[in-house]
Design an enzyme around this catalytic site. Sequence first.
Site, PDB file in Angstrom:
ATOM      1  N   HIS A   1       0.882  -1.243  -0.065  1.00 43.11           N
ATOM      2  CA  HIS A   1      -0.076   0.069   0.253  1.00 43.11           C
ATOM      3  C   HIS A   1       0.797   1.150   0.119  1.00 43.11           C
ATOM      4  O   HIS A   1       0.338   2.370  -0.278  1.00 43.11           O
ATOM      5  CB  HIS A   1      -1.197   0.116   1.091  1.00 43.11           C
ATOM      6  CG  HIS A   1      -0.600   0.353   2.454  1.00 43.11           C
ATOM      7  ND1 HIS A   1      -0.358  -0.444   3.505  1.00 43.11           N
ATOM      8  CD2 HIS A   1      -0.180   1.536   2.986  1.00 43.11           C
ATOM      9  CE1 HIS A   1       0.284   0.026   4.563  1.00 43.11           C
ATOM     10  NE2 HIS A   1       0.179   1.725   4.443  1.00 43.11           N
TER      11      HIS A   1
ATOM     12  N   ASP B   1      -0.866  -7.301   1.371  1.00 42.61           N
ATOM     13  CA  ASP B   1      -0.087  -5.976   1.630  1.00 42.61           C
ATOM     14  C   ASP B   1       1.190  -6.293   1.672  1.00 42.61           C
ATOM     15  O   ASP B   1       1.993  -6.130   2.664  1.00 42.61           O
ATOM     16  CB  ASP B   1      -0.854  -5.185   2.604  1.00 42.61           C
ATOM     17  CG  ASP B   1      -0.295  -3.882   2.628  1.00 42.61           C
ATOM     18  OD1 ASP B   1       0.206  -3.411   1.710  1.00 42.61           O
ATOM     19  OD2 ASP B   1      -0.830  -3.185   3.650  1.00 42.61           O
TER      20      ASP B   1
ATOM     21  N   SER C   1       3.749   2.038   8.422  1.00 42.98           N
ATOM     22  CA  SER C   1       3.662   0.974   7.348  1.00 42.98           C
ATOM     23  C   SER C   1       4.770   0.550   6.643  1.00 42.98           C
ATOM     24  O   SER C   1       5.753   1.191   6.554  1.00 42.98           O
ATOM     25  CB  SER C   1       2.818   1.578   6.399  1.00 42.98           C
ATOM     26  OG  SER C   1       1.507   1.510   6.890  1.00 42.98           O
ATOM     27  N   GLY C   2       4.845  -0.903   6.507  1.00 44.11           N
ATOM     28  CA  GLY C   2       5.911  -1.502   5.617  1.00 44.11           C
ATOM     29  C   GLY C   2       7.033  -2.112   6.605  1.00 44.11           C
ATOM     30  O   GLY C   2       8.056  -2.728   6.219  1.00 44.11           O
TER      31      GLY C   2
ATOM     32  N   GLY D   1       2.721   5.974   9.120  1.00 38.86           N
ATOM     33  CA  GLY D   1       3.968   6.073   8.735  1.00 38.86           C
ATOM     34  C   GLY D   1       4.922   4.928   9.114  1.00 38.86           C
ATOM     35  O   GLY D   1       6.074   4.948   9.204  1.00 38.86           O
TER      36      GLY D   1
HETATM   37  N1  ARG Z   1      -1.511   2.240   7.240  1.00 43.48           N
HETATM   38  C1  ARG Z   1      -0.640   2.817   8.030  1.00 43.48           C
HETATM   39  C2  ARG Z   1       0.624   3.453   7.522  1.00 43.48           C
HETATM   40  O1  ARG Z   1       0.679   3.835   6.239  1.00 43.48           O
HETATM   41  C3  ARG Z   1       0.100   1.876   9.111  1.00 43.48           C
HETATM   42  C4  ARG Z   1      -1.340   1.735  10.016  1.00 43.48           C
HETATM   43  C5  ARG Z   1      -0.968   0.770  11.295  1.00 43.48           C
HETATM   44  N2  ARG Z   1      -1.999   0.989  12.226  1.00 43.48           N
HETATM   45  C6  ARG Z   1      -1.733   0.317  13.454  1.00 43.48           C
HETATM   46  N3  ARG Z   1      -2.898   0.868  14.295  1.00 43.48           N
HETATM   47  N4  ARG Z   1      -1.046  -0.340  13.799  1.00 43.48           N
HETATM   48  O2  ARG Z   1       1.662   3.961   8.001  1.00 43.48           O
END
Ligand code: ARG
Length: 419
Positions: free
Chosen positions: A228, A273, A369-370, A367
């Site tokens: 994503h 993902d 993510s990944g 932030g």
């Molecule tokens: N989608 C988010 C990103 O792009 C990560 C979200 C993770 N959220 C969580 N509650 N663990 O950084």
Amino acid sequence: IPVLRPRPVLWQSRFYNPFVVALVVITTVGILAMIVGLLIHFLAFDKKTYFYHSSFQILNVEYTEALNSPATQEHRGLSERIESMITNAFRESNLRSEFIRTHVVKLRKEGSGVIADVVMKFRSRKRSNRGLMKNRIQSVLQRLSNSGNLEISPSNEITSITNQDTENFLTQECGARPDLITLSEERVIGGIQAETGDWPWQVSLQLDYVHHCGGVLISNSWVLTAAHCFRSYSQPQQWTATFGVSTIRPMLRLKIRAILAHTNYSPITRDNDIAVVQLDRPVTFSRNIHRVCLPAATQSIIPGSVAYVTGWGSLTYGGNTVAALQQGQVRIISSDECNEPAGYSGSVLPGMLCAGLPSGAVDACQGDSGGPLVQEDSRRLWFVVGIVSWGYQCGLPNKPGVYTRVTAYRDWIRQQTGI
Ligand code: ARG
């Protein structure tokens, strides 16, 4: 005739002169303090650590492909047996107080058998005779051959190596954090701010030089991350990867050659993902930059076990990303529990993994993510078990972080990268 009154004897004797007494007491205390100080110094602080390398041939184990990767039970089992045989041998020898720790760095094939490359750490007096020390170590290892159920051929040579050599051995392999690199006794992960070298596989994926997503180094040229991250920006030219705990003053910045996102990634269900990113050139592994271990597809991730998530994501929902790498301790949550009505009521698919705390509080956020969710195995090697993917806001009770389940994509990773 004046009567000569005898003065009290005490006052006459030079010995009982109070000044002399005080002087004697002070001198005695001073000398005692010095002796104690020197003893402490020589017993505790005059020590130096020494590293040795040796290769053992294991005669009664046949080499199989499974011994090639530290992620397999075969590799783990054999390494553990070798490590405990060596440890026991030293614990029962006259080197028990000098011996600190040993680690099997590598298992390799020799003929149809196995050779184990091993490093060992000792601590002894700075002034101790190193030649003698080596002989003593050698004679303990010699006795290994007829102990335990492993047939170890009497070790041919032990080599004295430097801290740097030990570091090089361990950073070439996967998953070593600082405590393993220095073969130290204790491991401490405290606080929420990471220190240099704490998570040497952590990558920041930056869009036009601004941190956008986390990632994790799985070889010298591949980074594992989330699909994503590339939804709106899929051109490798826009991206760079940085290494080191600070995103604004990174230790290294590299261009990206290719971005391979899972073709079945679904923004709606968030299934699949996962993505791999190829660096423009291979990195040279060092103490502060090296790869994490990938788990075997069959490795089970046990609910309740401890894991760590790391990243530069925001500290509160809706906040800004931060410049200094943060770490959080969480626990694995079973998908059944995570899918309960109060939780994510069925949105957690088989390729996903939940981790968090019952009260919330510690979680990944925007932030992150990944970035990696990692766990330590019994030999202190670290494996990436999850990739930060999604969650309802951040750190809420019953709404843990949801990660891409790396074991479910182990074969996909191999198909894309050959790793
Ligand atoms: N989608 C988010 C990103 O792009 C990560 C979200 C993770 N959220 C969580 N509650 N663990 O950084």
